[in-house]
Design a protein around this motif. Structure first.
Motif, short mmCIF file in Angstrom:
data_model
loop_
_atom_site.label_atom_id
_atom_site.label_comp_id
_atom_site.label_asym_id
_atom_site.label_seq_id
_atom_site.Cartn_x
_atom_site.Cartn_y
_atom_site.Cartn_z
N ARG A 6 0.82 -1.20 0.00
CA ARG A 6 0.00 0.00 0.00
C ARG A 6 0.86 1.26 0.00
NH1 ARG A 6 -3.10 -0.77 5.72
NH2 ARG A 6 -4.09 -2.34 4.43
N LEU A 7 0.36 2.25 -0.69
CA LEU A 7 0.99 3.57 -0.73
C LEU A 7 0.28 4.47 0.27
CD1 LEU A 7 2.84 5.74 -2.11
CD2 LEU A 7 0.93 6.13 -3.69
N LEU A 8 1.07 5.19 1.07
CA LEU A 8 0.52 6.05 2.11
C LEU A 8 1.00 7.48 1.89
CD1 LEU A 8 1.33 3.64 5.07
CD2 LEU A 8 -0.87 3.85 3.86
N GLY A 9 0.13 8.44 2.12
CA GLY A 9 0.50 9.83 1.93
C GLY A 9 -0.01 10.72 3.04
N ALA A 59 -3.82 5.20 0.69
CA ALA A 59 -4.52 6.07 1.63
C ALA A 59 -3.78 7.40 1.69
CB ALA A 59 -4.60 5.44 3.02
N ILE A 60 -4.51 8.49 1.52
CA ILE A 60 -3.93 9.82 1.51
C ILE A 60 -4.62 10.68 2.58
CG2 ILE A 60 -3.51 11.92 0.17
CD1 ILE A 60 -1.94 9.59 -0.92
N LEU A 109 -9.01 2.99 -2.35
CA LEU A 109 -8.38 4.28 -2.11
C LEU A 109 -9.14 4.97 -0.99
CD1 LEU A 109 -6.56 6.75 -2.78
CD2 LEU A 109 -8.31 7.43 -4.46
N ALA A 110 -8.41 5.39 0.04
CA ALA A 110 -8.99 6.16 1.14
C ALA A 110 -8.38 7.55 1.11
CB ALA A 110 -8.72 5.49 2.48
N VAL A 111 -9.22 8.57 0.99
CA VAL A 111 -8.78 9.96 1.07
C VAL A 111 -9.47 10.57 2.28
CG1 VAL A 111 -8.67 12.19 -0.09
CG2 VAL A 111 -8.46 10.09 -1.44
N LEU A 112 -8.70 11.06 3.20
CA LEU A 112 -9.24 11.59 4.45
C LEU A 112 -8.48 12.84 4.86
CD1 LEU A 112 -8.01 9.40 7.43
CD2 LEU A 112 -7.30 8.93 5.09
N ASN A 113 -9.10 13.64 5.70
CA ASN A 113 -8.42 14.81 6.23
C ASN A 113 -7.14 14.40 6.94
OD1 ASN A 113 -8.18 16.61 8.95
ND2 ASN A 113 -8.74 17.87 7.19
N ASP A 114 -6.09 15.21 6.81
CA ASP A 114 -4.81 14.84 7.39
C ASP A 114 -4.86 14.74 8.91
OD1 ASP A 114 -5.13 17.62 7.55
OD2 ASP A 114 -2.98 18.02 7.45
N PHE A 115 -5.69 15.55 9.56
CA PHE A 115 -5.77 15.45 11.01
C PHE A 115 -6.69 14.32 11.46
CE2 PHE A 115 -3.03 18.91 11.28
CZ PHE A 115 -2.55 18.94 12.58
N THR A 116 -7.58 13.87 10.59
CA THR A 116 -8.31 12.63 10.86
C THR A 116 -7.32 11.47 10.87
OG1 THR A 116 -10.27 13.51 9.76
CG2 THR A 116 -10.20 11.14 10.11
N ALA A 117 -6.40 11.48 9.90
CA ALA A 117 -5.35 10.46 9.87
C ALA A 117 -4.47 10.54 11.11
CB ALA A 117 -4.51 10.61 8.61
#
Length: 344
Positions: free
Chosen positions: A12-15, A68-69, A103-111
């Motif tokens: 998996r690629l993580l960002g 996931a980004i 693909l999961a795109v979420l707010n960076d502070f949620t991450a």
């Protein structure tokens, strides 16, 4: 999906994408650590897709099965347009171009919130308060290019609120992240000096949000407001120069800016602790505060954090931590978002 389905979402690629830097990492398998971490300046890439392509090419990686980004922006539909940068993209089109199963795109502070139960003591610097209460809510905020805010609330066995498919497994139960744009809430003044500063920000921007003070650009805003109120010029143009001048004790407006920053930060963090009931701790991340640990420890941050009248004793027991980690914890949180989706 089953646990086997979660395990199939590798590699998996993580960002972790902010307004200034985009960090990428690779997860090879379920038992391995996040690896091959690279940071790019967003301004040097035309788009998120270009940055991802560069990472995969330079690291010699195959097509990932999942991605996931975490990104510094609210996620409210298919189209993402960053608040503090020019990148925009379609989530559906990004998934198609990457050719990933999920693909999961979420707010960076949620991450970042999802990563909190996985943080080690060595990655945290406690600034006041008592001990974190296991299984209780946590809050996280962070000053960088902007001001990020999120919460992590117990569900199911941890908090008795029922199960949730989006919950993340933590050390003391299940948690569900609470996304929001609290950084754009109105900045509150506690005394006359702060009221004058807020008024300067309001005159300049129309709305004096917390982010206008509690961010890298916000530090400059506070410096310029302090200089304006003192009738002096404000020649410095970067947060780095401001911090250096304050540390050398050679500019009263830089010293005032740091003092105001920590006071506003403490008040804002205390508000979050009350809002979330964050007896599991309030965590401060982002790129600004971890660089200012000596100044934070000597500041009025905790005084303002606890200065909530009848709830001062309640807040005195709530610990505040600075996240001081070499690897962006949001990358771990992004990976946990994929696992939570697979288990839902």
């Amino acid at each position: 999906m089953s646990l086997n389905a979660s395990a199939s979402l590798y590699p998996r690629l993580l960002g972790d994408v902010g307004g200034t830097h985009a960090r990428f990492a690779w997860g090879e398998d379920a038992g391995g650590a996040v690896a091959d971490i690279v940071s790019y300046k967003c301004a040097e890439q035309a788009s998120l897709q270009e940055a991802i392509a560069r990472y995969l090419a330079e690291q010699g990686k195959p097509r990932p099965r999942a991605c996931a980004i975490g990104i510094a922006n609210p996620i409210v539909g298919d189209t993402v347009r960053m608040t503090n940068h020019h990148w925009s993209f379609s989530i559906a089109q990004l998934k198609q171009s990457l050719g990933v199963q999920r693909l999961a795109v979420l707010n960076d502070f949620t991450a970042l919130a999802l990563s909190l139960p996985a943080l080690r003591p060595s990655q945290l610097r406690q600034i006041g308060g008592g001990s974190a209460v296991a299984g209780e809510a946590m809050a996280v905020l962070g000053a960088g290019t902007g001001l990020g805010v999120a919460g992590l609330l117990p569900v199911g066995s941890a908090g008795g609120a029922g199960s949730a498919g989006s919950a993340s497994q933590g050390g003391s139960g299940n948690y569900a992240p609470i996304s929001g744009e609290g950084g754009h809430a109105s900045l509150a003044a506690i005394d006359e000096q702060e009221a004058a500063v807020v008024n300067c920000l309001r005159q300049r921007f129309g709305h004096a949000s917390a982010e206008r003070a509690l961010s890298g650009p916000g530090l400059l805003n506070l410096y310029q407001a302090a200089a304006q109120l003192a009738g002096r010029p404000a020649p410095l143009t970067s947060p780095q120069a401001l911090i250096a001048a304050a540390r050398e004790q050679r500019d009263p407006d830089c010293l005032a800016a740091l003092d105001l920053f920590f006071r506003f930060l403490g008040s804002f963090a205390g508000n979050l602790a009350l809002t979330y009931g964050a007896r599991g701790g309030v965590y401060v991340g982002g790129g600004v505060v971890p660089r200012l640990l000596p100044e934070l420890a000597a500041s009025r941050f905790r005084e303002r954090f606890e200065a909530k009248g009848r709830f001062a004793n309640y807040l005195a027991a709530v610990p505040t931590f600075v996240i001081d980690a070499a690897v962006s914890p949001a990358l771990i949180g992004a990976s946990r978002a994929l696992d939570a989706a697979a288990l839902g």
